[in-house]
Design an enzyme around this catalytic site. Structure first.
Site, PDB file in Angstrom:
ATOM      1  N   ASN A   8      -2.511   3.434   1.854  1.00  0.00           N
ATOM      2  CA  ASN A   8      -2.432   1.963   1.582  1.00  0.00           C
ATOM      3  C   ASN A   8      -1.331   1.879   0.806  1.00  0.00           C
ATOM      4  O   ASN A   8      -1.185   2.379  -0.418  1.00  0.00           O
ATOM      5  CB  ASN A   8      -3.655   1.743   0.659  1.00  0.00           C
ATOM      6  CG  ASN A   8      -3.643   0.074   0.131  1.00  0.00           C
ATOM      7  OD1 ASN A   8      -3.081  -0.450   0.675  1.00  0.00           O
ATOM      8  ND2 ASN A   8      -4.503  -0.217  -0.860  1.00  0.00           N
ATOM      9  N   TRP A   9      -0.274   1.522   1.340  1.00  0.00           N
ATOM     10  CA  TRP A   9       0.843   1.245   0.665  1.00  0.00           C
ATOM     11  C   TRP A   9       1.192   0.152  -0.403  1.00  0.00           C
ATOM     12  O   TRP A   9       1.966   0.053  -1.236  1.00  0.00           O
ATOM     13  CB  TRP A   9       2.062   1.051   1.523  1.00  0.00           C
ATOM     14  CG  TRP A   9       2.398   2.390   2.311  1.00  0.00           C
ATOM     15  CD1 TRP A   9       1.633   3.591   2.364  1.00  0.00           C
ATOM     16  CD2 TRP A   9       3.364   2.544   3.457  1.00  0.00           C
ATOM     17  NE1 TRP A   9       2.283   4.444   3.187  1.00  0.00           N
ATOM     18  CE2 TRP A   9       3.215   3.640   3.932  1.00  0.00           C
ATOM     19  CE3 TRP A   9       4.422   1.767   3.888  1.00  0.00           C
ATOM     20  CZ2 TRP A   9       4.044   4.193   5.114  1.00  0.00           C
ATOM     21  CZ3 TRP A   9       5.021   2.055   4.944  1.00  0.00           C
ATOM     22  CH2 TRP A   9       4.915   3.295   5.702  1.00  0.00           C
ATOM     23  N   LYS A  10       0.049  -0.670  -0.402  1.00  0.00           N
ATOM     24  CA  LYS A  10       0.036  -1.835  -1.234  1.00  0.00           C
ATOM     25  C   LYS A  10       1.366  -2.715  -1.038  1.00  0.00           C
ATOM     26  O   LYS A  10       2.010  -2.993  -0.065  1.00  0.00           O
ATOM     27  CB  LYS A  10      -0.240  -1.341  -2.697  1.00  0.00           C
ATOM     28  CG  LYS A  10      -1.553  -0.796  -2.847  1.00  0.00           C
ATOM     29  CD  LYS A  10      -2.099  -0.337  -3.864  1.00  0.00           C
ATOM     30  CE  LYS A  10      -3.458   0.513  -4.026  1.00  0.00           C
ATOM     31  NZ  LYS A  10      -3.985   0.956  -5.353  1.00  0.00           N
ATOM     32  N   HIS A 105     -10.671  -4.620  -1.003  1.00  0.00           N
ATOM     33  CA  HIS A 105     -10.180  -3.736  -1.810  1.00  0.00           C
ATOM     34  C   HIS A 105     -10.156  -4.422  -3.227  1.00  0.00           C
ATOM     35  O   HIS A 105     -10.387  -5.472  -3.246  1.00  0.00           O
ATOM     36  CB  HIS A 105      -8.636  -3.458  -1.601  1.00  0.00           C
ATOM     37  CG  HIS A 105      -8.080  -2.209  -2.346  1.00  0.00           C
ATOM     38  ND1 HIS A 105      -7.530  -2.291  -3.727  1.00  0.00           N
ATOM     39  CD2 HIS A 105      -7.761  -1.082  -2.082  1.00  0.00           C
ATOM     40  CE1 HIS A 105      -7.281  -1.303  -4.264  1.00  0.00           C
ATOM     41  NE2 HIS A 105      -7.108  -0.617  -3.101  1.00  0.00           N
ATOM     42  N   GLU A 183     -14.551   3.411  -3.357  1.00  0.00           N
ATOM     43  CA  GLU A 183     -13.265   3.470  -4.343  1.00  0.00           C
ATOM     44  C   GLU A 183     -13.929   2.990  -5.569  1.00  0.00           C
ATOM     45  O   GLU A 183     -13.760   1.884  -5.979  1.00  0.00           O
ATOM     46  CB  GLU A 183     -12.021   2.651  -3.948  1.00  0.00           C
ATOM     47  CG  GLU A 183     -11.209   3.241  -2.752  1.00  0.00           C
ATOM     48  CD  GLU A 183      -9.887   2.651  -2.886  1.00  0.00           C
ATOM     49  OE1 GLU A 183      -8.925   3.278  -2.916  1.00  0.00           O
ATOM     50  OE2 GLU A 183      -9.908   1.405  -2.812  1.00  0.00           O
ATOM     51  N   GLY A 189      -5.472   4.461  -9.438  1.00  0.00           N
ATOM     52  CA  GLY A 189      -4.426   4.673 -10.061  1.00  0.00           C
ATOM     53  C   GLY A 189      -4.440   5.194 -11.456  1.00  0.00           C
ATOM     54  O   GLY A 189      -3.428   4.947 -12.291  1.00  0.00           O
ATOM     55  N   SER A 227      -7.456   7.788  -7.182  1.00  0.00           N
ATOM     56  CA  SER A 227      -6.749   9.085  -7.610  1.00  0.00           C
ATOM     57  C   SER A 227      -6.940  10.327  -6.653  1.00  0.00           C
ATOM     58  O   SER A 227      -6.834  11.487  -7.258  1.00  0.00           O
ATOM     59  CB  SER A 227      -7.038   9.245  -8.933  1.00  0.00           C
ATOM     60  OG  SER A 227      -6.763   8.163  -9.807  1.00  0.00           O
ATOM     61  N   GLY A 248      -3.767   5.907  -2.502  1.00  0.00           N
ATOM     62  CA  GLY A 248      -2.785   4.848  -2.937  1.00  0.00           C
ATOM     63  C   GLY A 248      -1.258   5.345  -3.197  1.00  0.00           C
ATOM     64  O   GLY A 248      -0.596   5.655  -2.209  1.00  0.00           O
ATOM     65  N   GLY A 249      -1.159   5.662  -4.380  1.00  0.00           N
ATOM     66  CA  GLY A 249       0.196   6.119  -4.854  1.00  0.00           C
ATOM     67  C   GLY A 249       0.801   7.602  -4.158  1.00  0.00           C
ATOM     68  O   GLY A 249       1.732   7.497  -3.796  1.00  0.00           O
TER      69      GLY A 249
END
Length: 269
Positions: A8-10, A105, A183, A189, A227, A248-249
């Site tokens: 998920n590049w957001k 989300h 999640e 994050g 995370s 995510g990140g």
């Protein structure tokens, strides 16, 4: 069961140049990673969810690869067209090349106050266009601390139960067109991570709850997100209740993302 690892590049990367650089790195890393070769890719399906403005371009870059493309959201107003400024319908997203969309989300729930009713409409519109749904659920830090996790999840899964009630003609599509992503909000994050045992128990509850909705939902895919990184991926992948990861990140760096995917690919052997 095939594992799934979804990036998920957001609201990233910032420019088309950066998007292309990330895709270059991702495709190069896959081509040189034995465990993620074409012969082994069936064990772990990789998918990325770019920003809407980059969706068509990313799909174009990935069309000759095994990597799928997803949207991060879909309009709840209409499945096709209409006077809804700023919205993008499921039909338009499919036309741009996506085959899936993320829904629910925690950032959408928090910043856009998305309710169960709103998410139900989005799910109906998405699945009516054969746009698969990655449905996100999870509890806050306070809810986790007060041991409300399962209660919160049950309330969020009501969307699936109501979908079955309202759209019985689409129930047969759910085993292959619906993925659940657990999640915990407090882990997204933050670097905080629940234990594998906690995640496994929660996933077992989710799977049992879905099976209670309909016999056809007895073997649903449930991913973990929050995370997830290259250092902890192996421990999550080793648990049979965890069918993959929503990342995510770590999905913005090709090497870390592929390390996560490789962990789940190897665990599926």
């Amino acid at each position: 069961m095939q594992a799934w690892v979804i990036g998920n590049w957001k609201q990233n990367p910032a420019t088309s140049h950066d998007v292309n650089a990330l895709l270059d790195d991702l495709c190069a890393a896959i081509s040189t990673t034995k465990q993620m070769s074409h012969d082994n890719s069936a064990r772990c399906q990789i998918m990325v969810a770019p920003s809407l403005i980059h969706l068509a371009a990313v799909n174009g870059r990935l069309k000759d690869t095994s990597i799928l493309c997803a949207a991060q959201d879909v309009s709840g107003h209409s499945a096709s067209v209409g006077a809804y400024t700023g919205e993008c319908s499921a039909q338009q997203i499919v036309d741009a090349g996506a085959t899936w969309t993320i829904l629910g989300h925690s950032e959408r729930r928090q910043y856009h106050q998305e309710s169960n009713d709103a998410l139900l409409q989005k799910m109906i519109h998405a699945l009516s266009q054969d746009l698969g749904v990655v449905f996100c659920i999870g509890e806050s830090q306070e809810q986790y601390d007060t041991k409300q996790t399962l209660t919160v999840i049950d309330n969020q899964l009501v969307v699936i139960k109501e979908f079955i009630t309202q759209q019985p003609e689409l129930i047969d599509a759910l085993p292959t067109r619906l993925i659940i992503a657990y999640e915990p909000v407090w882990a997204i994050g933050t670097g905080k991570v629940p234990t594998v045992a906690e995640v496994s128990a929660t996933h077992k509850h989710i799977k049992q709850t879905l099976a209670g909705f309909a016999d056809s939902l007895s073997n649903m895919t449930v991913l973990y997100g929050g995370s997830v990184n290259a250092d902890n991926a192996n421990s999550f992948a080793a648990d049979p209740m965890i069918d993959g990861a929503l990342v995510g990140g770590a999905s913005l760096k090709a090497d870390s993302f592929l390390t996560i995917a490789t962990a789940f690919s190897q665990a599926s052997i």
